[in-house]
Design an enzyme around this catalytic site. Structure first.
Site, PDB file in Angstrom:
ATOM      1  N   LYS A   1      39.810  14.162  48.190  1.00  0.00           N
ATOM      2  CA  LYS A   1      39.204  15.251  48.959  1.00  0.00           C
ATOM      3  C   LYS A   1      37.914  15.682  48.257  1.00  0.00           C
ATOM      4  O   LYS A   1      37.947  16.346  47.227  1.00  0.00           O
ATOM      5  CB  LYS A   1      40.159  16.442  49.074  1.00  0.00           C
ATOM      6  CG  LYS A   1      39.705  17.384  50.174  1.00  0.00           C
ATOM      7  CD  LYS A   1      40.177  18.794  49.997  1.00  0.00           C
ATOM      8  CE  LYS A   1      39.386  19.562  48.986  1.00  0.00           C
ATOM      9  NZ  LYS A   1      37.930  19.670  49.254  1.00  0.00           N
TER      10      LYS A   1
ATOM     11  N   GLY B   1      37.568  21.261  38.953  1.00  0.00           N
ATOM     12  CA  GLY B   1      36.914  22.376  39.638  1.00  0.00           C
ATOM     13  C   GLY B   1      36.995  23.618  38.778  1.00  0.00           C
ATOM     14  O   GLY B   1      37.150  23.543  37.558  1.00  0.00           O
TER      15      GLY B   1
ATOM     16  N   GLU C   1      39.496  29.324  38.425  1.00  0.00           N
ATOM     17  CA  GLU C   1      40.073  30.172  39.469  1.00  0.00           C
ATOM     18  C   GLU C   1      40.859  29.326  40.492  1.00  0.00           C
ATOM     19  O   GLU C   1      42.001  29.629  40.830  1.00  0.00           O
ATOM     20  CB  GLU C   1      38.897  30.866  40.156  1.00  0.00           C
ATOM     21  CG  GLU C   1      39.219  32.127  40.869  1.00  0.00           C
ATOM     22  CD  GLU C   1      37.969  32.587  41.639  1.00  0.00           C
ATOM     23  OE1 GLU C   1      36.827  32.308  41.203  1.00  0.00           O
ATOM     24  OE2 GLU C   1      38.162  33.197  42.698  1.00  0.00           O
TER      25      GLU C   1
ATOM     26  N   GLU D   1      41.140  19.733  35.263  1.00  0.00           N
ATOM     27  CA  GLU D   1      39.900  19.764  34.467  1.00  0.00           C
ATOM     28  C   GLU D   1      39.083  20.924  35.003  1.00  0.00           C
ATOM     29  O   GLU D   1      38.548  20.852  36.107  1.00  0.00           O
ATOM     30  CB  GLU D   1      39.128  18.445  34.611  1.00  0.00           C
ATOM     31  CG  GLU D   1      39.851  17.231  34.053  1.00  0.00           C
ATOM     32  CD  GLU D   1      39.979  17.236  32.542  1.00  0.00           C
ATOM     33  OE1 GLU D   1      39.427  18.146  31.880  1.00  0.00           O
ATOM     34  OE2 GLU D   1      40.653  16.343  32.013  1.00  0.00           O
TER      35      GLU D   1
ATOM     36  N   CYS E   1      30.338  20.954  33.625  1.00  0.00           N
ATOM     37  CA  CYS E   1      31.435  21.690  32.993  1.00  0.00           C
ATOM     38  C   CYS E   1      31.237  21.769  31.486  1.00  0.00           C
ATOM     39  O   CYS E   1      31.520  22.784  30.872  1.00  0.00           O
ATOM     40  CB  CYS E   1      32.767  21.056  33.346  1.00  0.00           C
ATOM     41  SG  CYS E   1      32.863  19.313  32.942  1.00  0.00           S
TER      42      CYS E   1
ATOM     43  N   GLU F   1      31.123  31.943  32.862  1.00  0.00           N
ATOM     44  CA  GLU F   1      30.499  30.629  33.056  1.00  0.00           C
ATOM     45  C   GLU F   1      29.383  30.737  34.096  1.00  0.00           C
ATOM     46  O   GLU F   1      29.654  30.921  35.276  1.00  0.00           O
ATOM     47  CB  GLU F   1      31.548  29.615  33.530  1.00  0.00           C
ATOM     48  CG  GLU F   1      30.990  28.210  33.630  1.00  0.00           C
ATOM     49  CD  GLU F   1      31.951  27.200  34.255  1.00  0.00           C
ATOM     50  OE1 GLU F   1      32.663  27.555  35.206  1.00  0.00           O
ATOM     51  OE2 GLU F   1      31.966  26.058  33.792  1.00  0.00           O
TER      52      GLU F   1
HETATM   53  P1  NAD Z   1      35.914  24.803  43.077  1.00  0.00           P
HETATM   54  O1  NAD Z   1      37.105  25.132  42.277  1.00  0.00           O
HETATM   55  O2  NAD Z   1      35.349  25.826  43.966  1.00  0.00           O
HETATM   56  O3  NAD Z   1      36.189  23.549  44.013  1.00  0.00           O
HETATM   57  C1  NAD Z   1      36.660  22.319  43.520  1.00  0.00           C
HETATM   58  C2  NAD Z   1      37.410  21.599  44.613  1.00  0.00           C
HETATM   59  O4  NAD Z   1      38.590  22.322  44.928  1.00  0.00           O
HETATM   60  C3  NAD Z   1      36.643  21.447  45.921  1.00  0.00           C
HETATM   61  O5  NAD Z   1      36.916  20.165  46.462  1.00  0.00           O
HETATM   62  C4  NAD Z   1      37.273  22.530  46.792  1.00  0.00           C
HETATM   63  O6  NAD Z   1      37.169  22.260  48.166  1.00  0.00           O
HETATM   64  C5  NAD Z   1      38.714  22.468  46.339  1.00  0.00           C
HETATM   65  N1  NAD Z   1      39.498  23.666  46.645  1.00  0.00           N
HETATM   66  C6  NAD Z   1      39.067  24.885  47.042  1.00  0.00           C
HETATM   67  N2  NAD Z   1      40.121  25.716  47.211  1.00  0.00           N
HETATM   68  C7  NAD Z   1      41.243  24.995  46.931  1.00  0.00           C
HETATM   69  C8  NAD Z   1      42.628  25.300  46.887  1.00  0.00           C
HETATM   70  N3  NAD Z   1      43.079  26.500  47.188  1.00  0.00           N
HETATM   71  N4  NAD Z   1      43.468  24.340  46.504  1.00  0.00           N
HETATM   72  C9  NAD Z   1      43.035  23.104  46.171  1.00  0.00           C
HETATM   73  N5  NAD Z   1      41.731  22.762  46.181  1.00  0.00           N
HETATM   74  C10 NAD Z   1      40.838  23.699  46.550  1.00  0.00           C
HETATM   75  O7  NAD Z   1      34.878  24.274  42.016  1.00  0.00           O
HETATM   76  P2  NAD Z   1      33.360  23.883  42.265  1.00  0.00           P
HETATM   77  O8  NAD Z   1      32.630  25.172  42.490  1.00  0.00           O
HETATM   78  O9  NAD Z   1      33.270  22.786  43.271  1.00  0.00           O
HETATM   79  O10 NAD Z   1      32.949  23.253  40.851  1.00  0.00           O
HETATM   80  C11 NAD Z   1      32.472  24.028  39.812  1.00  0.00           C
HETATM   81  C12 NAD Z   1      33.521  24.278  38.766  1.00  0.00           C
HETATM   82  O11 NAD Z   1      34.136  23.060  38.370  1.00  0.00           O
HETATM   83  C13 NAD Z   1      32.977  24.868  37.486  1.00  0.00           C
HETATM   84  O12 NAD Z   1      33.824  25.904  37.029  1.00  0.00           O
HETATM   85  C14 NAD Z   1      33.000  23.726  36.498  1.00  0.00           C
HETATM   86  O13 NAD Z   1      33.041  24.101  35.161  1.00  0.00           O
HETATM   87  C15 NAD Z   1      34.197  22.971  36.967  1.00  0.00           C
HETATM   88  N6  NAD Z   1      34.135  21.576  36.555  1.00  0.00           N
HETATM   89  C16 NAD Z   1      34.974  21.146  35.575  1.00  0.00           C
HETATM   90  C17 NAD Z   1      34.930  19.852  35.143  1.00  0.00           C
HETATM   91  C18 NAD Z   1      35.857  19.366  34.066  1.00  0.00           C
HETATM   92  O14 NAD Z   1      36.027  18.183  33.958  1.00  0.00           O
HETATM   93  N7  NAD Z   1      36.473  20.223  33.303  1.00  0.00           N
HETATM   94  C19 NAD Z   1      34.009  18.967  35.699  1.00  0.00           C
HETATM   95  C20 NAD Z   1      33.162  19.432  36.698  1.00  0.00           C
HETATM   96  C21 NAD Z   1      33.242  20.750  37.119  1.00  0.00           C
END
Ligand code: NAD
Length: 467
Positions: A168, A219, A222, A241, A275, A371
């Site tokens: 997804k 992601g 939160e 992650e 990240c 962040e």
């Molecule tokens: P996000 O959490 O908003 O979204 C990530 C994914 O989760 C998207 O595909 C989104 O559609 C999906 N999603 C949304 N609500 C959901 C739910 N209730 N259940 C399951 N999935 C859901 O994150 P973002 O804004 O796309 O990315 C930025 C964040 O990701 C930053 O905090 C960053 O640090 C983190 N990140 C972490 C890593 C790592 O490897 N640790 C790598 C890249 C980004």
């Protein structure tokens, strides 16, 4: 406009609805693409479940070969995919080209890993073997900062272990993932790889789905919390992650010019939307002035532009919501620190913010404690390295961190005390498929890459035989 399709059960299909994808450098609609429905997500999970037994029984070498083929196919389309990635994500073309190249490299390396059984005991009373079996259907949830690379982190290990997958993508960056789906349709048996897009409304259904055995999620922290609680209903396996607030601790003995270049690169890549980016700098008072001045010089010199333009070093923020969020961090910087470079939103369409350096700011402010995930870097002064370490560790996150010093032993000692999954010495943001990667504290659960990462896509089974 070019056509995009979902991949469900081996078929490239339209979505039950459509959605617009915006180019963050122009704010214009780049493409209309399929938006999956709950029904289509269920169909994808059902297809993956149906394909699981056959795929799990397929010899590992054949599974491996399929992933290798995907790496070749991806690489063969580098130019086209990199361009599309820049248009949907915003990063400069050179970074997009590198993302496709790294994706192919991760696919190849991870597909080459082995899953060996281990004989724990073999004697006159018993024979005990430890094996690793696939889990079943794996849901891969992808963020918008590295829309292709993060698929290449998860898919190869899931697949060579014998699982089938439902990917997804993030709602604002689905296009390159859908192109990847076209390549997968030609390579994998029906149902082994499925790709369903959404508008941030299907993630919950995937994580709660009773036929999904594992979620590999990248992601925000939160959302990670929501994934964890939703997965609890069926005790799904989880790799999370999540976010980070990486600190770079710079000791008094460094050359500020050299260190500034490393820190600036580690903070501003992908417009700070990484990240593992440097998100706060703790600099010793002895080099504070020089380091701040050099960081400001680099920020002033950076070329901020549409990623497709030659020479662009920093593109726009990826989406409007993130743009608004980062503007909130700018306001905090203005109120609680001194902006010495950047601090402005570009006067043009697109979500552009100039790289910003903020000095004379302290812990306890939003910019230092949270962040930012954008091109704004706070630089905090310290006089005692132990105290800086304590402040760096006083965070709910623990993804990465770095220590910068000419004194290797001192740097190593401090590095080992950092409460993070990765810590670098005299660099930041260096990783590879052979190096396990994961977060401490609220930056995640589990690891990706290397054998440790592969194991997370398997169920350990012990076969204990009487003699
Ligand atoms: P996000 O959490 O908003 O979204 C990530 C994914 O989760 C998207 O595909 C989104 O559609 C999906 N999603 C949304 N609500 C959901 C739910 N209730 N259940 C399951 N999935 C859901 O994150 P973002 O804004 O796309 O990315 C930025 C964040 O990701 C930053 O905090 C960053 O640090 C983190 N990140 C972490 C890593 C790592 O490897 N640790 C790598 C890249 C980004």
């Amino acid at each position: 406009m070019p056509d995009y399709k979902l991949l469900i059960g081996g078929k490239l299909v339209d979505g039950d609805a459509t959605m617009e994808v915006v180019n963050p450098a122009t704010e214009e609609v780049l493409a209309v693409c399929p938006r999956g429905s709950q029904r289509q997500l269920d169909a994808a999970v059902a297809a993956a479940k149906g394909a699981f037994k056959g795929w799990a029984r397929t010899p590992m070498d054949a599974r491996r070969a399929a992933v290798m083929k995907l790496a070749d196919a991806l690489e063969a389309r580098t130019e086209e995919l990199a361009r599309l990635l820049t248009q949907e994500q915003g990063k400069p073309l050179a970074e997009s080209t590198a993302e496709i190249a790294y994706s192919a490299a991760f696919l190849r390396y991870l597909a080459g890993l082995d899953l060996e059984s281990r004989l724990l005991e073999d004697n006159e009373t018993r024979r005990v073997e430890m094996r690793r079996k696939p889990l079943g259907v794996v849901g891969c949830i992808i963020p918008w900062n590295f829309p292709v690379l993060i698929i290449a982190f998860k898919a190869p290990v899931a697949l060579i272990a014998g699982n089938t997958i439902v990917i997804k993508p993030a709602p604002t960056t689905p296009l390159t993932a859908l192109r990847l789906g076209e390549l997968c349709a030609e390579i994998f048996p029906p149902g082994v790889v499925n790709i369903v897009t959404d508008q941030n409304d299907l993630g919950g259904a995937l994580t709660a789905h009773p036929d999904v055995a594992k979620i590999s999620f990248t992601g925000s922290t939160e959302t990670g919390r929501k994934v964890m609680s939703s997965a609890a209903s069926t005790l799904k396996r989880l790799t999370l992650e999540l976010g980070g607030n990486d600190a770079a601790i710079v000791l008094a003995d460094v050359d500020p010019k050299v260190v500034a270049a490393g820190i600036f690169g580690g903070a501003m890549m992908n417009a700070g939307q990484v990240c593992l980016a440097v998100k706060r700098v703790y600099a010793h008072a002895a080099i504070y002035e020089d380091l701040c001045a050099e960081l400001a010089r680099l920020a002033d010199a950076a070329v901020v532009d549409d990623g497709l333009m030659q020479g662009a070093q920093i593109g726009p923020l990826q989406n409007k919501a993130q743009f608004e969020k980062v503007k909130g961090f700018l306001e905090d910087a203005r109120a609680n620190g001194r902006i010495i470079a950047g601090g402005t939103v570009e006067d043009r369409p697109g979500y552009f913010i100039r790289p910003t350096i903020v000095r004379d700011i302290a812990d306890g402010t939003k910019l230092v404690d949270e962040e930012q995930f954008g091109p704004i870097l706070p630089v905090i002064r310290f006089t005692d390295a132990e105290e800086a370490l304590e402040r760096a560790n006083a965070s709910p996150w623990g993804l990465g961190g770095s220590v910068w010093s000419k004194d290797r032993d001192r740097a190593y000692a401090l590095a080992c005390e950092m409460e993070s999954g990765t810590v670098w010495i005299n660099k930041h943001l260096d990783f590879g498929p052979n190096i396990p990667f994961g977060g401490a504290k609220q930056s995640g659960i589990g690891v990706e890459f290397a054998e440790e990462g592969l194991h997370e896509f398997t169920q350990l089974q012990v076969v204990n035989e009487a003699r």
